[in-house]
Design a protein around this motif. Structure first.
Motif, PDB file in Angstrom:
ATOM      1  N   UNK A 141      34.556 -30.599 -90.697  1.00  0.00           N
ATOM      2  CA  UNK A 141      34.899 -29.399 -89.931  1.00  0.00           C
ATOM      3  C   UNK A 141      36.379 -29.374 -89.574  1.00  0.00           C
ATOM      4  N   UNK A 142      36.900 -30.511 -89.131  1.00  0.00           N
ATOM      5  CA  UNK A 142      38.291 -30.537 -88.674  1.00  0.00           C
ATOM      6  C   UNK A 142      39.272 -30.429 -89.847  1.00  0.00           C
ATOM      7  N   UNK A 143      38.993 -31.147 -90.926  1.00  0.00           N
ATOM      8  CA  UNK A 143      39.929 -31.101 -92.058  1.00  0.00           C
ATOM      9  C   UNK A 143      39.888 -29.736 -92.739  1.00  0.00           C
ATOM     10  N   UNK A 144      38.704 -29.135 -92.807  1.00  0.00           N
ATOM     11  CA  UNK A 144      38.602 -27.809 -93.432  1.00  0.00           C
ATOM     12  C   UNK A 144      39.356 -26.773 -92.614  1.00  0.00           C
ATOM     13  N   UNK A 148      42.541 -24.632 -94.012  1.00  0.00           N
ATOM     14  CA  UNK A 148      42.510 -23.171 -94.019  1.00  0.00           C
ATOM     15  C   UNK A 148      43.711 -22.611 -93.263  1.00  0.00           C
ATOM     16  N   UNK A 149      44.050 -23.231 -92.144  1.00  0.00           N
ATOM     17  CA  UNK A 149      45.203 -22.785 -91.357  1.00  0.00           C
ATOM     18  C   UNK A 149      46.489 -22.896 -92.172  1.00  0.00           C
ATOM     19  N   UNK A 168      31.269 -22.791 -94.974  1.00  0.00           N
ATOM     20  CA  UNK A 168      31.030 -21.985 -93.774  1.00  0.00           C
ATOM     21  C   UNK A 168      32.198 -22.063 -92.796  1.00  0.00           C
ATOM     22  N   UNK A 169      32.765 -23.255 -92.639  1.00  0.00           N
ATOM     23  CA  UNK A 169      33.916 -23.407 -91.732  1.00  0.00           C
ATOM     24  C   UNK A 169      35.107 -22.600 -92.243  1.00  0.00           C
ATOM     25  N   UNK A 236      39.589 -33.772-100.782  1.00  0.00           N
ATOM     26  CA  UNK A 236      39.333 -34.509 -99.549  1.00  0.00           C
ATOM     27  C   UNK A 236      37.865 -34.909 -99.523  1.00  0.00           C
ATOM     28  N   UNK A 237      37.611 -36.207 -99.354  1.00  0.00           N
ATOM     29  CA  UNK A 237      36.243 -36.730 -99.376  1.00  0.00           C
ATOM     30  C   UNK A 237      35.847 -37.130 -97.961  1.00  0.00           C
TER      31      UNK A 237
END
Length: 312
Positions: A141-144, A148-149, A168-169, A236-237
């Motif tokens: 969630x945080x990396x996505x 995106x930002x 979804x994120x 990113x894994x």
């Protein structure tokens, strides 16, 4: 019959390697400078002498020729439903895919629906296990959100777990996504209904590399992973098992980075796992992936104490 009919027939020749199909397409268009319809009129002697096809391959071409009416109907059906077909030689074909996979592994054509301009933007894949842990979910969630930002498009394989969460994120935070299907594009009707608004607003591009009518299968899901990695500038894994799609995709990706000497412009990042976590993340880091910790910092030499900030 239009050229797409012949192209679809060539692209799904049974048991042919992707590289072999691409070699034939290049020879027809660039070396012989023929239309596909002209190629299909070639006799066996020409197929052998000009195109270096063996007995089995010549038989495959003959069978494909017999099935051309069915392929013509399929192509009409696709276009009538608003799908597009992008061949490997088209300017609309994503450069990232060809750069990362070369003609040896790049799919001869893509079946798509949605905003194809997304192909030509910075793209990252956030991947991981279906049964991802709480730590993996939080990292995803945080990396996505961060990616995106930055303006990155999120490439998703639409699998349960990390893939679906990152998709979804991305959408929740006003981002864009490419959904890479593990099935034929005509079998994704429920998904098109769910993401209808995202598709018509230009936030989602759905693609498939498989025969349009093929249903989901484990084999297609494993094959699809190559294209998730191929489309992305970086990967990113969040979490990897010791086998399965994520593991195989990262190992294959690391191999291709060395094979094609892409170390300077292509990276695979893996979340550094705690000792009590039952995942293969740290093994992948030891094999050449770049470790990042929970603060989204790069870990030097596989040790969490030595860090440098990722420049977000």
């Amino acid at each position: 019959m239009n050229e797409y009919t012949y192209l679809v027939a060539l692209s799904h020749l049974p048991t042919w390697r992707i590289g072999r199909i691409n070699e034939l397409i290049i020879k027809i268009l660039q070396e012989q400078k023929l239309a596909f319809a002209e190629f299909f009129e070639s006799d066996d002697k020409t197929l052998w002498s000009t195109y270096a096809l063996n007995k089995k391959e010549i038989a495959d071409i003959a069978k494909a020729k017999q099935e051309l009416p069915n392929y013509a109907y399929l192509v009409d059906d696709l276009f009538n439903q608003g799908f597009e077909i992008i061949p490997i030689y088209s300017k609309e074909y994503p450069k990232t895919l060809k750069d990362n996979l070369r003609t040896t592994y790049s799919p001869p054509l893509l079946y798509i629906k949605g905003n194809k301009e997304i192909f030509h933007r910075e793209k990252v894949a956030v991947v991981g296990s279906r049964n991802v842990s709480a730590k993996g979910i939080d990292f995803t969630k945080r990396i996505t959100k961060k990616l995106v930002e930055q303006g990155n498009v999120i490439v998703s394989g639409f699998a349960k777990g990390v893939d679906r969460i990152s998709l979804e994120v991305a959408l929740e935070n006003g981002g864009q996504s490419i959904i890479v299907l593990p099935q034929g594009i005509l079998t994704f009707s429920s998904g098109f209904k769910k993401y209808y608004q995202g598709i018509i607003h230009g936030d989602i591009l759905v693609i498939s590399t498989f025969h349009p009518k093929l249903p989901w299968s484990v084999g297609l899901a494993m094959g699809r992973n190559r294209y998730i990695h191929g489309l992305a500038n970086d990967i990113y894994v969040a979490e990897s098992d010791f086998k399965g799609g994520t593991w195989a995709g990262v190992v294959d990706g690391l191999k291709k980075i060395k094979q094609f000497k892409m170390e300077e412009y292509r990276k695979i990042y893996v979340r550094y796992a705690n000792e009590n976590e039952k995942c293969a993340n740290n093994i992948l880091i030891k094999q050449g992936a770049i470790g990042i910790n929970d603060k989204l910092e790069i870990i030097k030499d596989d040790k969490p104490k030595e860090q440098q900030q990722i420049f977000f």
